[in-house]
Design an enzyme around this catalytic site. Structure first.
Site, short mmCIF file in Angstrom:
data_model
loop_
_atom_site.label_atom_id
_atom_site.label_comp_id
_atom_site.label_asym_id
_atom_site.label_seq_id
_atom_site.Cartn_x
_atom_site.Cartn_y
_atom_site.Cartn_z
CG HIS A 93 -1.86 1.38 1.31
ND1 HIS A 93 -2.09 1.74 2.78
CD2 HIS A 93 -3.18 1.54 0.24
CE1 HIS A 93 -3.10 2.83 2.66
NE2 HIS A 93 -4.24 2.57 0.80
NE ARG A 94 -2.10 5.03 0.52
CZ ARG A 94 -2.87 6.00 1.70
NH1 ARG A 94 -2.10 7.50 2.49
NH2 ARG A 94 -4.21 5.82 2.07
CD GLU A 141 -7.30 5.30 -5.22
OE1 GLU A 141 -8.21 6.17 -4.63
OE2 GLU A 141 -6.06 4.40 -4.05
CD GLU A 184 -3.35 2.15 -3.64
OE1 GLU A 184 -4.01 3.32 -3.23
OE2 GLU A 184 -1.97 2.50 -2.34
CG HIS A 197 -3.15 9.23 -0.48
ND1 HIS A 197 -4.52 10.27 1.21
CD2 HIS A 197 -4.45 8.28 -0.49
CE1 HIS A 197 -5.11 9.39 1.05
NE2 HIS A 197 -5.83 8.48 -0.07
CE LYS A 217 -6.95 9.53 -2.71
NZ LYS A 217 -7.62 7.89 -2.24
CG ASP A 259 -3.18 6.59 -3.92
OD1 ASP A 259 -3.82 6.20 -3.31
OD2 ASP A 259 -1.55 7.01 -2.79
CG ASP A 306 -0.23 0.62 5.70
OD1 ASP A 306 -0.81 1.37 4.42
OD2 ASP A 306 -1.27 1.10 6.49
#
Length: 226
Positions: free
Chosen positions: A7-8, A101, A34, A49, A103, A36, A221
């Site tokens: 995640h990120r 993603e 992943e 993000h 955003k 953003d 995470d």
């Protein structure tokens, strides 16, 4: 086998959406990362993000009102810089697949153009990407522009709605918050032809429960816990 998705990057270990965080995720053996994206004032896609830089940097203001030059002067968590999507993709270099993603508004067109360029010129495949968003209109623009791009429908509210939008958009996947998942709706998603990538799962008991479901990937995470 349920795929490990950072995640990120590896947000639990290092400042999110930085090249260093993506390197940490790769070091932890992820199948995907992943991230953003927003369009900044000078037109580039930046990997960040929030809609403002206030939480993560030493600056203030809205991402889409700052130029890349201005964003590059900021420090993320006191020591890192905000990368562009080009910088992240060149850094990842197909070592894993990438969940982009969308955003900010207006991200669909430049993201589509950039992914097409990476497929056309840099040896990437469309299967190296999933483009996800909570914003149906952005996903619709990607779908209309290039139906070869794999779409993921993000939801924090309803698996049923995600499935409905997924059918309308010919999406590859749904991306529900993990609290929405049951054994039954995971089976329904698979029966309807969707992959299921769920977020953001950090606690061991939740991870173990979800690994029993018919899902394809877990976004965490802490990808080393998966």
């Amino acid at each position: 086998m349920v795929q490990k998705i950072g995640h990120r990057g590896a947000k639990g270990h290092l400042a999110e959406n930085t090249l260093e965080s993506f390197q940490t995720a790769l070091d932890l053996g992820v199948d995907a990362v992943e991230l953003d994206v927003h369009v900044c004032a000078s037109g580039e896609l930046v990997v960040f993000h929030d809609f403002t830089v206030d939480r993560m940097t030493n600056g203030t203001g809205e991402v889409h009102k700052l130029t890349l030059t201005e964003l590059k002067t900021l420090q993320v968590a006191g020591q890192f810089s905000i990368p562009t999507l080009v910088e992240v993709l060149d850094f990842i270099d197909r070592k894993c697949w990438v969940n982009v993603e969308l955003k900010g508004h207006g991200t669909a067109q430049p993201a589509t153009a950039l992914l097409e360029q990476y497929v056309r010129e840099k040896g990437w495949l469309y299967d190296d990407f999933v483009v996800s968003s909570f914003q149906k209109e952005e996903l619709e623009k990607v779908c209309a522009s290039n139906p070869e791009i794999n779409l993921g429908v993000l939801t924090q509210a309803s698996v049923e709605q995600a499935l409905e939008w997924g059918m309308q958009l010919s999406a590859k996947a749904i991306h529900p918050h993990f609290s929405l998942l049951t054994e039954e709706n995971c089976k329904e998603a698979v029966q309807k032809g969707f992959k299921v990538f769920t977020w953001t799962v950090n606690h061991q008991e939740d991870i173990h429960r979800l690994q029993e479901y018919d899902i394809n990937g877990i976004i965490s995470d802490f990808p080393d816990r998966l």
